[in-house]
Design an enzyme around this catalytic site. Sequence first.
Site, mmCIF file in Angstrom:
data_model
loop_
_atom_site.group_PDB
_atom_site.id
_atom_site.type_symbol
_atom_site.label_atom_id
_atom_site.label_comp_id
_atom_site.label_asym_id
_atom_site.label_seq_id
_atom_site.Cartn_x
_atom_site.Cartn_y
_atom_site.Cartn_z
ATOM 1 C CG HIS A 17 -7.861 -1.088 2.547
ATOM 2 N ND1 HIS A 17 -7.920 -1.353 4.148
ATOM 3 C CD2 HIS A 17 -6.814 -1.890 1.611
ATOM 4 C CE1 HIS A 17 -7.437 -2.690 3.941
ATOM 5 N NE2 HIS A 17 -6.718 -3.061 2.698
ATOM 6 C CG HIS A 34 -2.234 -0.866 1.352
ATOM 7 N ND1 HIS A 34 -2.449 -2.016 -0.155
ATOM 8 C CD2 HIS A 34 -3.100 -1.731 1.992
ATOM 9 C CE1 HIS A 34 -3.593 -2.555 0.142
ATOM 10 N NE2 HIS A 34 -3.613 -2.595 1.576
ATOM 11 C CD GLU A 46 -8.069 -3.762 -0.757
ATOM 12 O OE1 GLU A 46 -6.921 -3.188 -0.655
ATOM 13 O OE2 GLU A 46 -7.244 -4.859 0.504
#
Length: 383
Positions: A205, A131, A345
């Site tokens: 997220h 991420h 996602e």
Amino acid sequence: MKLGKLTKLTAAATLTAMASMPAAGVEVARSVFGTLPDGRAVPSVTLTNRHGVAVTVIGWGAAIQSLVMPDRNGHRADVALGYAALKDYLGHPQYFGATVGRFANRIAGARFTLDGNAYQVPVNDGPNSLHGGTAGFDKQLWTVVDTAGGASGHVTLRHVSVDGEQGYPGTLTVDATYTLGEDDRLTIEYRATTDRPTIVNVTNHSYWNLGGEGSTPGAMGHLVTIAADSYLPTNATAIPTGEVRPVAGTAFDFRTPHAVGERVRDATDQQLVFGRGYDHNWIVGRTVTADEHLMARAVDPASGRGFELWSNQPGLQFYSGNFLDGTSAGKAKRIYRGGDAIVFEPQIFPDTPNQPAFGLARLAPGEVYRNVMTYRLSWGAAR
């Protein structure tokens, strides 16, 4: 909604809630969520429609801090995991509702090559980068650049990721726009431009518990459908092996609705052992498309709350909240544990920069990166 079918208590609560809703159109309310240690204020914007849907977005991580929606009986509840105070987002980061990037998901070995140049990014997930690194987009203060109400309401936030931030090349300007309509659709759109070639994969997220973020059953009873015939198996560090595996005959087959908890602990499936549950990318398409297509559905049978998720992305990372470990207490003051929420996602495939067969993650000057996703909210009641 016929009040005669509700208890007096329910009717009173429903009327109170309705009194606070806008009569028509989507209203926008701005406030301050908190102050960072360096004195910068973190903005908060709430969009509310007349059906009782309200989404609050905060500037820290351009995150959904709450999403309130009714159930089939008109009871409103916050279905997004998150914190009530900024100090908890700073002290116990969990990606709750956050915008993640510059490259969402994982990059193997925390390195990649672009145009013949090698880049090292932070290692923060075993041997890999996750991420965007240790200070990705979820840990940045975004600026509110636009808000508007009306038939639909929106807020646009911006982050300028400078050249070299977290090891990524190029100065990337990213806009995150959250739009709530009177049709009960919540759309998140990410757009980005760069001044030199870079890689981009930005997504949201949010953790969902459609029974309410503090409800004890968690999300393992949610019925999930995923519009995919195949998925990407991973190695033990959650990096795709490169194989494209059919879902047929496996615990990854969500082409028809299944409760998340029905197969999530199947120890005979090595993939579920690797991920401690679901933490994989389903292949909904092969390329980013101009229009949105159906990705997934989720429904909580107890409350009737649910949504369809549509996006223009080819991949869908589905995560069953396996690593919620009891170290965080949410807005309802309840400890979050494994299985208390699910995450969807929409994105390009994990580790794409290192796996050419997956396509391209490259963004060049003059191009516009775009990831759009729409939650079509519902709650099992005629309106």
